[in-house]
Design a protein around this motif. Structure first.
Motif, PDB file in Angstrom:
ATOM      1  N   GLU A 250       0.823  -1.219   0.000  1.00  0.00           N
ATOM      2  CA  GLU A 250       0.000   0.000   0.000  1.00  0.00           C
ATOM      3  C   GLU A 250       0.855   1.266   0.000  1.00  0.00           C
ATOM      4  O   GLU A 250       0.436   2.292  -0.511  1.00  0.00           O
ATOM      5  N   TYR A 251       2.077   1.201   0.556  1.00  0.00           N
ATOM      6  CA  TYR A 251       2.938   2.378   0.491  1.00  0.00           C
ATOM      7  C   TYR A 251       4.043   2.241  -0.550  1.00  0.00           C
ATOM      8  O   TYR A 251       4.504   3.246  -1.100  1.00  0.00           O
ATOM      9  N   LEU A 252       4.458   1.012  -0.867  1.00  0.00           N
ATOM     10  CA  LEU A 252       5.478   0.828  -1.902  1.00  0.00           C
ATOM     11  C   LEU A 252       5.003   1.355  -3.251  1.00  0.00           C
ATOM     12  O   LEU A 252       5.801   1.813  -4.064  1.00  0.00           O
ATOM     13  N   ARG A 253       3.693   1.312  -3.493  1.00  0.00           N
ATOM     14  CA  ARG A 253       3.164   1.785  -4.772  1.00  0.00           C
ATOM     15  C   ARG A 253       3.274   3.299  -4.944  1.00  0.00           C
ATOM     16  O   ARG A 253       3.007   3.817  -6.019  1.00  0.00           O
ATOM     17  N   LEU A 254       3.684   3.986  -3.878  1.00  0.00           N
ATOM     18  CA  LEU A 254       3.883   5.433  -3.971  1.00  0.00           C
ATOM     19  C   LEU A 254       5.266   5.801  -4.504  1.00  0.00           C
ATOM     20  O   LEU A 254       5.530   6.961  -4.784  1.00  0.00           O
ATOM     21  N   TYR A 255       6.158   4.818  -4.652  1.00  0.00           N
ATOM     22  CA  TYR A 255       7.507   5.065  -5.159  1.00  0.00           C
ATOM     23  C   TYR A 255       7.520   4.908  -6.687  1.00  0.00           C
ATOM     24  O   TYR A 255       7.292   3.802  -7.199  1.00  0.00           O
TER      25      TYR A 255
END
Length: 193
Positions: free
Chosen positions: A93-98
């Protein structure tokens, strides 16, 4: 068997079994597995999480093992890898922000290289917008994202996995035997006992 170089993208609170089991299994088969995390370097660790069903409407989460990274994310060049593994848990859910994570994912689909994604790892695929026309499974709460991405979400039992072209998916770690077996097929790996 030709050794394959496999990229595994992980992050804090990735599901413990979905990191540890494929990492160790693929190494044991004889492949090279490079585990990286954005913002972290070789030798640093991520905190994994253990998810379980204990009677509530959703899974519980507890701290899992510390998992040591064996490479630097910033040095990753996707073309140097034969395949990609995307564990689930909360990390996607946060890795997709990179942006570089998304670029990496797109490379494997542009080149039709084998990709194994499990549980919430499929969120990296929906964010990369690479799933149009695919049939796949995921943790059930990710199903609406799969459908919105132009793919077809296929509900399965937790011990099932689905392969479509270069992609093998599963809803969670109970599917490891089928998920990893299908991934080995995509890699062209034959195990003789």
């Amino acid at each position: 068997m030709a050794q394959k170089k496999i990229l595994m993208i992980v992050g804090d609170y990735a599901e413990d079994y979905e990191v540890m089991v494929p990492f160790q299994f693929l190494l044991g088969i004889g492949h090279e597995v490079v585990a990286v995390c954005p913002g972290k370097s070789k030798g640093q660790k991520i905190q994994t999480a253990i998810h379980d069903f204990e009677g509530e409407q959703t899974y519980s989460e507890k701290k899992g093992h510390l998992f040591e990274l064996n490479a630097d994310f910033e040095k990753v060049v996707p073309k140097d890898y034969d395949a990609l593994v995307l564990p689930g848990g909360r990390a996607p859910e946060y890795l997709r922000l990179y942006p570089k994570v998304i670029e990496c994912v797109r490379h494997f689909f542009d080149e039709q290289k084998p990709v194994a994604a499990i549980c919430h790892g499929i969120q990296l695929l929906t964010a990369a917008k690479v799933l149009s026309g695919y049939r796949l499974t995921a943790y059930p709460t990710v199903g609406p994202e799969v459908d919105l991405s132009g793919a077809s979400f296929v509900p399965t039992g937790f011990e099932e996995a689905i392969v479509d072209r270069n992609l093998v998916t599963a809803p969670g770690w109970p599917a490891h035997p089928k998920w990893l077996s299908l991934f080995l097929s995509l890699l062209g790996t034959k195990v003789i006992c």
